[in-house]
Motif scaffolding. Structure first.
Motif, PDB file in Angstrom:
ATOM      1  N   GLN A 225      14.838  26.108  -0.254  1.00 46.45           N
ATOM      2  CA  GLN A 225      13.578  26.573  -0.808  1.00 46.45           C
ATOM      3  C   GLN A 225      12.589  25.440  -1.065  1.00 46.45           C
ATOM      4  OE1 GLN A 225      14.603  28.929  -4.210  1.00 46.45           O
ATOM      5  NE2 GLN A 225      15.709  30.409  -2.976  1.00 46.45           N
ATOM      6  N   LEU A 226      12.964  24.225  -0.738  1.00 48.09           N
ATOM      7  CA  LEU A 226      12.043  23.102  -0.879  1.00 48.09           C
ATOM      8  C   LEU A 226      10.928  23.224   0.159  1.00 48.09           C
ATOM      9  CD1 LEU A 226      14.571  20.129  -1.099  1.00 48.09           C
ATOM     10  CD2 LEU A 226      13.332  21.192  -2.990  1.00 48.09           C
ATOM     11  N   PRO A 227       9.735  22.736  -0.163  1.00 47.63           N
ATOM     12  CA  PRO A 227       8.713  22.675   0.877  1.00 47.63           C
ATOM     13  C   PRO A 227       9.163  21.674   1.944  1.00 47.63           C
ATOM     14  CG  PRO A 227       7.941  21.623  -1.135  1.00 47.63           C
ATOM     15  CD  PRO A 227       9.261  22.241  -1.448  1.00 47.63           C
ATOM     16  N   VAL A 228       9.061  22.074   3.200  1.00 52.35           N
ATOM     17  CA  VAL A 228       9.478  21.221   4.313  1.00 52.35           C
ATOM     18  C   VAL A 228       8.247  20.878   5.141  1.00 52.35           C
ATOM     19  CG1 VAL A 228      10.894  21.023   6.389  1.00 52.35           C
ATOM     20  CG2 VAL A 228      11.780  22.242   4.391  1.00 52.35           C
ATOM     21  N   VAL A 229       8.002  19.585   5.280  1.00 52.66           N
ATOM     22  CA  VAL A 229       6.907  19.059   6.085  1.00 52.66           C
ATOM     23  C   VAL A 229       7.514  18.459   7.342  1.00 52.66           C
ATOM     24  CG1 VAL A 229       5.141  17.261   6.163  1.00 52.66           C
ATOM     25  CG2 VAL A 229       5.467  18.592   4.074  1.00 52.66           C
ATOM     26  N   ARG A 230       6.876  18.688   8.474  1.00 49.31           N
ATOM     27  CA  ARG A 230       7.369  18.152   9.743  1.00 49.31           C
ATOM     28  C   ARG A 230       6.629  16.864  10.080  1.00 49.31           C
ATOM     29  NH1 ARG A 230       5.771  19.888  15.268  1.00 49.31           N
ATOM     30  NH2 ARG A 230       7.372  19.027  16.631  1.00 49.31           N
ATOM     31  N   ASP A 231       7.386  15.791  10.274  1.00 52.72           N
ATOM     32  CA  ASP A 231       6.835  14.512  10.722  1.00 52.72           C
ATOM     33  C   ASP A 231       7.044  14.464  12.232  1.00 52.72           C
ATOM     34  OD1 ASP A 231       5.898  11.917  10.926  1.00 52.72           O
ATOM     35  OD2 ASP A 231       7.558  11.013   9.809  1.00 52.72           O
ATOM     36  N   ALA A 232       6.154  15.144  12.956  1.00 54.01           N
ATOM     37  CA  ALA A 232       6.334  15.408  14.382  1.00 54.01           C
ATOM     38  C   ALA A 232       6.511  14.154  15.226  1.00 54.01           C
ATOM     39  CB  ALA A 232       5.154  16.226  14.913  1.00 54.01           C
ATOM     40  N   GLN A 233       5.775  13.095  14.932  1.00 57.67           N
ATOM     41  CA  GLN A 233       5.842  11.868  15.728  1.00 57.67           C
ATOM     42  C   GLN A 233       6.532  10.719  15.002  1.00 57.67           C
ATOM     43  OE1 GLN A 233       4.897  12.039  18.916  1.00 57.67           O
ATOM     44  NE2 GLN A 233       4.389  14.162  18.466  1.00 57.67           N
TER      45      GLN A 233
ATOM     46  N   PRO B 129       0.841  -1.209   0.000  1.00 54.82           N
ATOM     47  CA  PRO B 129       0.000   0.000   0.000  1.00 54.82           C
ATOM     48  C   PRO B 129       0.874   1.255   0.000  1.00 54.82           C
ATOM     49  CG  PRO B 129      -0.015  -1.033   2.159  1.00 54.82           C
ATOM     50  CD  PRO B 129       0.742  -1.961   1.242  1.00 54.82           C
ATOM     51  N   VAL B 130       0.358   2.315  -0.594  1.00 50.17           N
ATOM     52  CA  VAL B 130       1.050   3.599  -0.619  1.00 50.17           C
ATOM     53  C   VAL B 130       0.489   4.444   0.527  1.00 50.17           C
ATOM     54  CG1 VAL B 130       1.503   5.690  -1.948  1.00 50.17           C
ATOM     55  CG2 VAL B 130       1.401   3.467  -3.110  1.00 50.17           C
ATOM     56  N   PRO B 131       1.332   4.765   1.516  1.00 55.03           N
ATOM     57  CA  PRO B 131       0.838   5.565   2.632  1.00 55.03           C
ATOM     58  C   PRO B 131       0.302   6.922   2.153  1.00 55.03           C
ATOM     59  CG  PRO B 131       2.984   4.633   3.139  1.00 55.03           C
ATOM     60  CD  PRO B 131       2.737   4.394   1.679  1.00 55.03           C
ATOM     61  N   GLN B 132      -0.826   7.305   2.686  1.00 49.43           N
ATOM     62  CA  GLN B 132      -1.443   8.584   2.336  1.00 49.43           C
ATOM     63  C   GLN B 132      -1.574   9.417   3.610  1.00 49.43           C
ATOM     64  OE1 GLN B 132      -2.258   9.501  -0.853  1.00 49.43           O
ATOM     65  NE2 GLN B 132      -1.528   7.528  -1.592  1.00 49.43           N
ATOM     66  N   PHE B 133      -0.889  10.520   3.649  1.00 51.69           N
ATOM     67  CA  PHE B 133      -0.949  11.411   4.797  1.00 51.69           C
ATOM     68  C   PHE B 133      -1.233  12.817   4.311  1.00 51.69           C
ATOM     69  CE2 PHE B 133       1.605   8.080   6.695  1.00 51.69           C
ATOM     70  CZ  PHE B 133       1.200   8.083   8.028  1.00 51.69           C
ATOM     71  N   PRO B 134      -2.162  13.490   4.936  1.00 49.14           N
ATOM     72  CA  PRO B 134      -2.251  14.921   4.654  1.00 49.14           C
ATOM     73  C   PRO B 134      -1.031  15.579   5.306  1.00 49.14           C
ATOM     74  CG  PRO B 134      -3.791  14.321   6.386  1.00 49.14           C
ATOM     75  CD  PRO B 134      -3.142  13.053   5.912  1.00 49.14           C
ATOM     76  N   MET B 135      -0.389  16.464   4.591  1.00 43.80           N
ATOM     77  CA  MET B 135       0.814  17.112   5.106  1.00 43.80           C
ATOM     78  C   MET B 135       0.624  18.620   5.046  1.00 43.80           C
ATOM     79  SD  MET B 135       3.674  14.820   3.072  1.00 43.80           S
ATOM     80  CE  MET B 135       2.855  14.734   1.480  1.00 43.80           C
ATOM     81  N   GLN B 136       1.388  19.317   5.870  1.00 38.81           N
ATOM     82  CA  GLN B 136       1.378  20.769   5.837  1.00 38.81           C
ATOM     83  C   GLN B 136       2.825  21.228   5.972  1.00 38.81           C
ATOM     84  OE1 GLN B 136      -0.711  22.650   9.097  1.00 38.81           O
ATOM     85  NE2 GLN B 136      -1.359  24.303   7.757  1.00 38.81           N
ATOM     86  N   ASP B 137       3.244  22.124   5.060  1.00 38.61           N
ATOM     87  CA  ASP B 137       4.623  22.580   5.119  1.00 38.61           C
ATOM     88  C   ASP B 137       4.789  23.695   6.145  1.00 38.61           C
ATOM     89  OD1 ASP B 137       3.900  25.009   3.886  1.00 38.61           O
ATOM     90  OD2 ASP B 137       4.593  24.375   1.911  1.00 38.61           O
ATOM     91  N   GLN B 138       6.012  24.173   6.286  1.00 34.43           N
ATOM     92  CA  GLN B 138       6.335  25.198   7.277  1.00 34.43           C
ATOM     93  C   GLN B 138       5.555  26.502   7.064  1.00 34.43           C
ATOM     94  OE1 GLN B 138       7.838  23.271   9.669  1.00 34.43           O
ATOM     95  NE2 GLN B 138       9.282  24.918  10.008  1.00 34.43           N
ATOM     96  N   ASP B 139       5.110  26.737   5.819  1.00 35.57           N
ATOM     97  CA  ASP B 139       4.345  27.943   5.514  1.00 35.57           C
ATOM     98  C   ASP B 139       2.844  27.737   5.666  1.00 35.57           C
ATOM     99  OD1 ASP B 139       6.689  29.350   4.881  1.00 35.57           O
ATOM    100  OD2 ASP B 139       6.663  28.586   2.830  1.00 35.57           O
ATOM    101  N   GLY B 140       2.428  26.513   6.071  1.00 37.09           N
ATOM    102  CA  GLY B 140       1.016  26.226   6.256  1.00 37.09           C
ATOM    103  C   GLY B 140       0.316  25.723   5.003  1.00 37.09           C
ATOM    104  N   LYS B 141       1.069  25.535   3.913  1.00 39.37           N
ATOM    105  CA  LYS B 141       0.477  25.040   2.669  1.00 39.37           C
ATOM    106  C   LYS B 141       0.211  23.540   2.793  1.00 39.37           C
ATOM    107  CE  LYS B 141       1.274  24.443  -2.257  1.00 39.37           C
ATOM    108  NZ  LYS B 141       2.188  24.601  -3.379  1.00 39.37           N
ATOM    109  N   PRO B 142      -1.004  23.094   2.432  1.00 35.28           N
ATOM    110  CA  PRO B 142      -1.293  21.645   2.492  1.00 35.28           C
ATOM    111  C   PRO B 142      -0.651  20.906   1.318  1.00 35.28           C
ATOM    112  CG  PRO B 142      -3.227  22.864   1.750  1.00 35.28           C
ATOM    113  CD  PRO B 142      -2.177  23.883   2.060  1.00 35.28           C
ATOM    114  N   TRP B 143      -0.220  19.678   1.596  1.00 32.62           N
ATOM    115  CA  TRP B 143       0.375  18.802   0.580  1.00 32.62           C
ATOM    116  C   TRP B 143      -0.252  17.421   0.732  1.00 32.62           C
ATOM    117  CZ3 TRP B 143       4.072  20.233  -3.004  1.00 32.62           C
ATOM    118  CH2 TRP B 143       4.640  21.490  -2.811  1.00 32.62           C
TER     119      TRP B 143
END
Length: 179
Positions: free
Chosen positions: A116-124, A38-52
């Motif tokens: 300048q890449l979008p950076v998403v935080r994987d907090a846990q 399966p391909v993991p599907q996670f809603p993500m948000q970058d440091q600027d608050g943009k959803p990915w």
């Protein structure tokens, strides 16, 4: 992150690295992703608050790069990922997924390096676990249809011949569909 925790993470990475000898020669190894996985599907948000999300990126090849600021190979790989993202901006999205670091630590790194890449935080660490990431850096290669081709474990010069070889199948699929 404490020094002891870093050593445990690095030790765990080495213990779970079955292709250690081959990877030592190149600095990386490539793990095939089965079409049955399966391909993991996670809603993500970058440091600027943009959803990915992977669904929103359909139609473009995607590189998900799992990294941390304390990881020297991760830091060394970032300029080539940045150059690749700029060079292939019309057909490729590169998303940097940071492992368990504070927003402040990530922001300091981004500011200090000019990243300048979008950076998403994987907090846990949930995204890393879902993708089976245990070695940093690791980069997931996904084609424009959302199919995962492989996971590159270890640092790579994405502007070099090995990077081009790994990316070619992602871009070849795009060329065929556009005809």
């Amino acid at each position: 992150m404490s020094l002891q925790r870093r050593h445990l993470l690095l030790a765990g990475c080495a213990a779970g690295f079955p292709a250690w000898a081959a990877a030592a020669e190149t600095g990386f190894d490539v793990q095939h992703w089965s079409r049955k996985q399966p391909v993991p599907q996670f809603p993500m948000q970058d440091q600027d608050g943009k959803p990915w999300s992977l669904a929103a990126l359909r139609g473009r090849a995607v590189l998900l790069n799992f990294w941390a600021t304390w990881c020297e190979p991760c830091r060394a790989e970032m300029p080539s990922l940045q150059a690749l993202a700029a060079r292939e901006a019309d057909r490729l999205s590169v998303v940097a997924i940071n492992l368990k670091e504070s927003p402040e630590a990530i922001a300091r790194f981004v500011q200090a390096t000019g990243l300048q890449l979008p950076v998403v935080r994987d907090a846990q660490g949930d995204m890393a676990r879902a993708w089976g990431i245990r070695i940093y850096p690791s980069t997931v290669l996904i084609d424009d249809t959302g199919r995962v081709h492989s996971v590159v474990r270890g640092a790579l010069d994405w502007a070099g011949p090995e990077g081009a070889r790994l990316l070619a199948p992602l871009f070849a699929d795009q060329r065929v569909r556009k005809r």
